[in-house]
Design an enzyme around this catalytic site. Structure first.
Site, PDB file in Angstrom:
ATOM      1  N   HIS A  43     -11.424   9.983   5.761  1.00  0.00           N
ATOM      2  CA  HIS A  43     -11.243   8.550   6.024  1.00  0.00           C
ATOM      3  C   HIS A  43     -10.828   8.229   7.461  1.00  0.00           C
ATOM      4  O   HIS A  43     -11.295   7.258   8.042  1.00  0.00           O
ATOM      5  CB  HIS A  43     -10.176   8.030   5.052  1.00  0.00           C
ATOM      6  CG  HIS A  43      -9.936   6.563   5.117  1.00  0.00           C
ATOM      7  ND1 HIS A  43     -10.917   5.631   4.866  1.00  0.00           N
ATOM      8  CD2 HIS A  43      -8.814   5.846   5.403  1.00  0.00           C
ATOM      9  CE1 HIS A  43     -10.426   4.417   4.981  1.00  0.00           C
ATOM     10  NE2 HIS A  43      -9.157   4.510   5.322  1.00  0.00           N
ATOM     11  N   ARG A  55      -0.961   9.228   0.969  1.00  0.00           N
ATOM     12  CA  ARG A  55      -2.369   9.545   0.674  1.00  0.00           C
ATOM     13  C   ARG A  55      -2.643  11.029   0.492  1.00  0.00           C
ATOM     14  O   ARG A  55      -3.437  11.413  -0.356  1.00  0.00           O
ATOM     15  CB  ARG A  55      -3.241   9.059   1.836  1.00  0.00           C
ATOM     16  CG  ARG A  55      -3.529   7.635   1.703  1.00  0.00           C
ATOM     17  CD  ARG A  55      -4.482   7.147   2.741  1.00  0.00           C
ATOM     18  NE  ARG A  55      -4.479   5.704   2.578  1.00  0.00           N
ATOM     19  CZ  ARG A  55      -4.999   4.851   3.414  1.00  0.00           C
ATOM     20  NH1 ARG A  55      -5.586   5.292   4.503  1.00  0.00           N
ATOM     21  NH2 ARG A  55      -4.953   3.569   3.183  1.00  0.00           N
ATOM     22  N   GLU A  61       0.859  -1.182   0.000  1.00  0.00           N
ATOM     23  CA  GLU A  61       0.000   0.000   0.000  1.00  0.00           C
ATOM     24  C   GLU A  61       0.894   1.230   0.000  1.00  0.00           C
ATOM     25  O   GLU A  61       2.117   1.130   0.183  1.00  0.00           O
ATOM     26  CB  GLU A  61      -0.949  -0.007   1.204  1.00  0.00           C
ATOM     27  CG  GLU A  61      -2.129  -0.961   1.015  1.00  0.00           C
ATOM     28  CD  GLU A  61      -3.189  -0.828   2.087  1.00  0.00           C
ATOM     29  OE1 GLU A  61      -3.652   0.287   2.343  1.00  0.00           O
ATOM     30  OE2 GLU A  61      -3.550  -1.853   2.668  1.00  0.00           O
ATOM     31  N   ARG A 105      -1.301   9.045   8.873  1.00  0.00           N
ATOM     32  CA  ARG A 105      -1.196   7.620   9.227  1.00  0.00           C
ATOM     33  C   ARG A 105      -0.709   6.791   8.041  1.00  0.00           C
ATOM     34  O   ARG A 105      -1.189   6.946   6.916  1.00  0.00           O
ATOM     35  CB  ARG A 105      -2.575   7.111   9.652  1.00  0.00           C
ATOM     36  CG  ARG A 105      -2.634   5.641   9.953  1.00  0.00           C
ATOM     37  CD  ARG A 105      -4.044   5.254  10.329  1.00  0.00           C
ATOM     38  NE  ARG A 105      -4.934   5.453   9.218  1.00  0.00           N
ATOM     39  CZ  ARG A 105      -5.444   4.475   8.464  1.00  0.00           C
ATOM     40  NH1 ARG A 105      -5.161   3.220   8.739  1.00  0.00           N
ATOM     41  NH2 ARG A 105      -6.250   4.736   7.473  1.00  0.00           N
ATOM     42  N   HIS A 158      -8.901   9.847   2.120  1.00  0.00           N
ATOM     43  CA  HIS A 158      -8.518   8.715   1.254  1.00  0.00           C
ATOM     44  C   HIS A 158      -8.716   9.148  -0.192  1.00  0.00           C
ATOM     45  O   HIS A 158      -9.748   9.740  -0.529  1.00  0.00           O
ATOM     46  CB  HIS A 158      -9.383   7.494   1.573  1.00  0.00           C
ATOM     47  CG  HIS A 158      -8.793   6.211   1.066  1.00  0.00           C
ATOM     48  ND1 HIS A 158      -8.721   5.913  -0.269  1.00  0.00           N
ATOM     49  CD2 HIS A 158      -8.237   5.163   1.716  1.00  0.00           C
ATOM     50  CE1 HIS A 158      -8.144   4.725  -0.422  1.00  0.00           C
ATOM     51  NE2 HIS A 158      -7.837   4.254   0.777  1.00  0.00           N
TER      52      HIS A 158
HETATM   53  P1  FAD Z   1     -14.695   1.267  15.397  1.00  0.00           P
HETATM   54  O1  FAD Z   1     -14.376  -0.035  14.776  1.00  0.00           O
HETATM   55  O2  FAD Z   1     -15.187   2.340  14.502  1.00  0.00           O
HETATM   56  O3  FAD Z   1     -15.775   0.993  16.530  1.00  0.00           O
HETATM   57  C1  FAD Z   1     -16.364   2.060  17.233  1.00  0.00           C
HETATM   58  C2  FAD Z   1     -17.365   1.502  18.212  1.00  0.00           C
HETATM   59  O4  FAD Z   1     -17.768   2.531  19.104  1.00  0.00           O
HETATM   60  C3  FAD Z   1     -18.634   0.957  17.583  1.00  0.00           C
HETATM   61  O5  FAD Z   1     -18.918  -0.266  18.192  1.00  0.00           O
HETATM   62  C4  FAD Z   1     -19.700   1.998  17.950  1.00  0.00           C
HETATM   63  O6  FAD Z   1     -21.003   1.475  18.103  1.00  0.00           O
HETATM   64  C5  FAD Z   1     -19.167   2.480  19.275  1.00  0.00           C
HETATM   65  N1  FAD Z   1     -19.648   3.825  19.633  1.00  0.00           N
HETATM   66  C6  FAD Z   1     -19.345   5.012  19.037  1.00  0.00           C
HETATM   67  N2  FAD Z   1     -19.993   6.013  19.654  1.00  0.00           N
HETATM   68  C7  FAD Z   1     -20.710   5.465  20.659  1.00  0.00           C
HETATM   69  C8  FAD Z   1     -21.595   5.984  21.635  1.00  0.00           C
HETATM   70  N3  FAD Z   1     -21.899   7.284  21.733  1.00  0.00           N
HETATM   71  N4  FAD Z   1     -22.160   5.116  22.522  1.00  0.00           N
HETATM   72  C9  FAD Z   1     -21.912   3.784  22.448  1.00  0.00           C
HETATM   73  N5  FAD Z   1     -21.091   3.244  21.528  1.00  0.00           N
HETATM   74  C10 FAD Z   1     -20.490   4.072  20.650  1.00  0.00           C
HETATM   75  N6  FAD Z   1      -7.471   0.484   8.843  1.00  0.00           N
HETATM   76  C11 FAD Z   1      -6.514  -0.438   8.602  1.00  0.00           C
HETATM   77  O7  FAD Z   1      -5.592  -0.572   9.403  1.00  0.00           O
HETATM   78  N7  FAD Z   1      -6.593  -1.227   7.501  1.00  0.00           N
HETATM   79  C12 FAD Z   1      -7.580  -1.134   6.589  1.00  0.00           C
HETATM   80  O8  FAD Z   1      -7.622  -1.866   5.613  1.00  0.00           O
HETATM   81  C13 FAD Z   1      -8.587  -0.163   6.801  1.00  0.00           C
HETATM   82  N8  FAD Z   1      -9.603  -0.018   5.926  1.00  0.00           N
HETATM   83  C14 FAD Z   1     -10.630   0.837   6.233  1.00  0.00           C
HETATM   84  C15 FAD Z   1     -11.737   0.885   5.386  1.00  0.00           C
HETATM   85  C16 FAD Z   1     -12.830   1.678   5.698  1.00  0.00           C
HETATM   86  C17 FAD Z   1     -14.008   1.721   4.777  1.00  0.00           C
HETATM   87  C18 FAD Z   1     -12.789   2.466   6.893  1.00  0.00           C
HETATM   88  C19 FAD Z   1     -13.960   3.323   7.263  1.00  0.00           C
HETATM   89  C20 FAD Z   1     -11.684   2.437   7.723  1.00  0.00           C
HETATM   90  C21 FAD Z   1     -10.597   1.623   7.402  1.00  0.00           C
HETATM   91  N9  FAD Z   1      -9.480   1.556   8.234  1.00  0.00           N
HETATM   92  C22 FAD Z   1      -8.494   0.624   7.973  1.00  0.00           C
HETATM   93  C23 FAD Z   1      -9.448   2.282   9.503  1.00  0.00           C
HETATM   94  C24 FAD Z   1      -9.859   1.327  10.634  1.00  0.00           C
HETATM   95  O9  FAD Z   1     -10.864   0.464  10.173  1.00  0.00           O
HETATM   96  C25 FAD Z   1     -10.360   2.067  11.862  1.00  0.00           C
HETATM   97  O10 FAD Z   1      -9.463   3.076  12.215  1.00  0.00           O
HETATM   98  C26 FAD Z   1     -10.490   1.108  13.056  1.00  0.00           C
HETATM   99  O11 FAD Z   1     -11.258  -0.015  12.689  1.00  0.00           O
HETATM  100  C27 FAD Z   1     -11.146   1.815  14.229  1.00  0.00           C
HETATM  101  O12 FAD Z   1     -11.402   0.859  15.219  1.00  0.00           O
HETATM  102  P2  FAD Z   1     -12.026   1.303  16.600  1.00  0.00           P
HETATM  103  O13 FAD Z   1     -12.127   0.082  17.427  1.00  0.00           O
HETATM  104  O14 FAD Z   1     -11.267   2.448  17.135  1.00  0.00           O
HETATM  105  O15 FAD Z   1     -13.475   1.879  16.212  1.00  0.00           O
HETATM  106  C1  SIN Z   2      -7.566   0.845   2.196  1.00  0.00           C
HETATM  107  O1  SIN Z   2      -7.812  -0.353   2.044  1.00  0.00           O
HETATM  108  O2  SIN Z   2      -7.265   1.604   1.272  1.00  0.00           O
HETATM  109  C2  SIN Z   2      -7.670   1.427   3.564  1.00  0.00           C
HETATM  110  C3  SIN Z   2      -6.487   1.078   4.341  1.00  0.00           C
HETATM  111  C4  SIN Z   2      -6.369   1.966   5.540  1.00  0.00           C
HETATM  112  O3  SIN Z   2      -7.074   2.945   5.667  1.00  0.00           O
HETATM  113  O4  SIN Z   2      -5.499   1.691   6.369  1.00  0.00           O
END
Ligand code: FAD
Ligand code: SIN
Length: 521
Positions: free
Chosen positions: A337, A276, A115, A372, A230
């Site tokens: 993103h 990015r 990537e 990032r 992104h």
């Molecule tokens: P999340 O997985 O977003 O979970 C947040 C949680 O908090 C949820 O359960 C939600 O219900 C809860 N919550 C929020 N507010 C409240 C509230 N007020 N009350 C109760 N619960 C609440 N990163 C990579 O490293 N590799 C990738 O390939 C990648 N691809 C991505 C693709 C997409 C489409 C997106 C959107 C992001 C991607 N990212 C990737 C980034 C990565 O997915 C996120 O940064 C990471 O998953 C965040 O994890 P988290 O546990 O912090 O939050």
């Molecule tokens: C992607 O698959 O392009 C997202 C990867 C990331 O946000 O880390």
């Protein structure tokens, strides 16, 4: 409105990679409640496509992963945090595999992809482009093995409960009932803020709730100006936005402008695999030059069977919108993103409020600096989620369960009648147009003036999830705009057209706190 009170040892807000990994660490130490505002698995984690970065391939080294992360962060990473991430990464991935995670293989060996801004192939992926789903599956299954963990879904956290400067619980709302839950330690794992912008890859839950409630409680937030855009989100006026993974370009896809011309080689020596922020700005520049609202992603030169096998989710999703990615150019444009800033923590997940810990995208450990490195955030959620769980357990040893006070919440009769959808739409468009990929004093000031018009929302007593989300979005939009105004320079993902150099304060970090406002750390 009905109300109830409950006591537990540990309360985790969020069921993504960070919250679940923290829950696994805490489960043997006492009763754990995981609150999610939607279904348990509805968060950014489940949508992650590209994969998870880890220095495990034969051609890679932890040292090189460290250097790539530092370079992407553009001089603002916390070096100790990065070291911790890349050094611990391999053991966390091997642990995940031992719990049943299936990553794609080439023969008998793990298959690593490329990537942007990585100098080695180091991204593990699952089912082609559904890595996040696999992580969520494995972590949820692991959590289910612990009877001490209860999962409360559709439970929206409204605010933290603070007593004598210490976080002792949260006030949540579930099915029109106010639920005050008291705990010995509280972990915020609420994810990011993508929904503050009208163009985003993020799911609807990402309304920056964790950052807003921590701010209201008096916590310090850091680096809020650093939002990653992104480059390639599907563009259509009649279809939802969704991500087109960077790994498409990692496997050989090119960007072309609407005249069919490849343009990235003119903008950056790393061409389509430049960082990015550089690719997103180059796309904006081509869109302006050609007057088109998008550019194209081209993978028609890749073998069709390979494309279908390697990117099954992207292939089938595009097909539903009449784009066959093996034959057609894909219309794309950038979208918000990821947020590098967030609730300030140290490497143990401690925030500036006792009893409150944070991990995952809501937190700012400093690991990502000003930008990032792709696929480092799932790894961050695992490594720092677990570390934060361990810290919360240690903290709780000397904390007795708080006495539960009665829940006292009545709907304030002065709650204004808000046109929620219209305000949300206007706010998100303002953030995209004025606080987006390219910012300047004028655009940022216009945004600030607009947000100031809605000050009554911040002061109102609001109750429903929709109302509170609006308030949280407004709070954090203010904070991002203020930090963008303060940083008169361009660095990493923060680009000011009126200050194109790094600026004299570039090495410093911005911080904001309710009592002090936004300033330099
Ligand atoms: P999340 O997985 O977003 O979970 C947040 C949680 O908090 C949820 O359960 C939600 O219900 C809860 N919550 C929020 N507010 C409240 C509230 N007020 N009350 C109760 N619960 C609440 N990163 C990579 O490293 N590799 C990738 O390939 C990648 N691809 C991505 C693709 C997409 C489409 C997106 C959107 C992001 C991607 N990212 C990737 C980034 C990565 O997915 C996120 O940064 C990471 O998953 C965040 O994890 P988290 O546990 O912090 O939050
Ligand atoms: C992607 O698959 O392009 C997202 C990867 C990331 O946000 O880390």
């Amino acid at each position: 409105m009905k109300s109830s009170v409950e006591n537990t040892d540990f309360l985790i807000i969020g069921g993504g990679v960070a919250g679940l990994r923290a829950a696994i660490e805490l489960a043997p130490q006492g009763r754990v409640i995981v609150l999610t505002k939607d279904r348990l698995n509805e968060g950014s984690t489940g949508y992650a496509q590209g994969g998870i970065a880890v220095a495990l391939s034969d051609e890679d080294e932890v040292r090189i992963h460290y250097e790539d992360t530092i370079n992407a962060g553009d001089g603002l990473c916390d070096e100790e945090a990065v070291r911790s991430l890349v050094e611990k990464g391999p053991e966390f991935i091997l642990e995940l595999i031992s719990w049943g995670a299936e990553f794609d293989k080439e023969g008998s060996k793990l298959d690593f992809t490329m990537e942007a801004a990585h100098s080695r192939k180091r991204i593990l992926h699952s089912h082609g482009d559904s890595t996040g789903k696999e992580l969520e599956r494995v972590l949820v299954n692991k959590v289910r093995t612990f009877p001490s963990v209860s999962k409360y879904d559709f439970s929206f956290t409204r605010d933290l409960i603070i007593e004598d400067g210490r976080c002792i619980g949260v006030s949540a709302i579930k099915n029109d009932e106010i639920k005050n839950i008291f705990a010995r330690a509280v972990i915020l794992a609420t994810g990011g803020a993508g929904r503050l912008f009208s163009r985003t890859t993020n799911p609807p839950i990402t309304t920056a709730d964790g950052m807003a409630i921590a701010y209201r409680a008096g916590a310090v937030l850091k680096d809020m100006e650093f939002v990653q855009f992104h480059p390639t989100s599907f563009y259509s006026t009649s279809a939802p936005q969704f991500l087109l993974s960077e790994s498409l370009r990692g496997e050989g896809a090119f960007l072309r402008n609407i005249n069919g011309k490849r343009f990235m080689p003119e903008y950056h020596p790393m061409a389509d695999l430049a960082p990015r922020d550089a690719v997103a700005r180059a796309i904006v520049s081509e869109m302006v030059k050609t007057g088109a609202p998008h550019v194209y992603l081209d993978l028609t030169h890749l073998e069709a069977p390979f494309t279908k096998k390697r990117f099954p989710l992207i292939y089938s999703t595009c097909l539903t919108f009449n784009v066959d990615i093996t034959k057609d150019l894909i219309p794309v444009s950038p979208a918000a993103h990821y947020i590098m800033g967030g609730v300030k923590t140290n490497l143990k997940g401690e925030t500036s409020i006792k009893g409150l810990f944070a991990a995952g995208e809501v937190a700012c450990t400093g690991v990502h600096g000003a930008n990032r490195l792709a696929s480092n955030s799932l790894l961050e959620g695992l490594v720092f989620g677990a570390e934060t769980g361990r810290t919360a357990a240690q903290y709780a040893v000397n904390i007795k369960k708080p006495d539960a006070a009665p829940a006292l919440n009545k709907k304030n009769p002065e709650t204004p009648d808000l046109d929620l959808q219209k305000m949300k739409d206007t706010m998100r468009r303002t953030m995209w147009d004025k606080v987006g990929i390219i910012r300047c004093r004028e655009s940022l000031s216009e945004a600030k003036n607009k947000f100031n018009e809605w000050d009554h929302v911040l002061k109102a007593a609001l109750l429903s999830r929709q109302e509170l989300e609006l308030k949280n979005m407004l709070t954090v939009s203010h904070l991002i705009t203020d930090a963008c105004l303060l940083r008169e320079g361009s660095i990493g993902a923060h680009y000011r057209s009126d200050f194109k150099d790094r600026g004299k304060n570039w090495k410093r970090h911005t911080e904001c706190q309710r009592e002090k406002g936004t300033g330099w750390a």
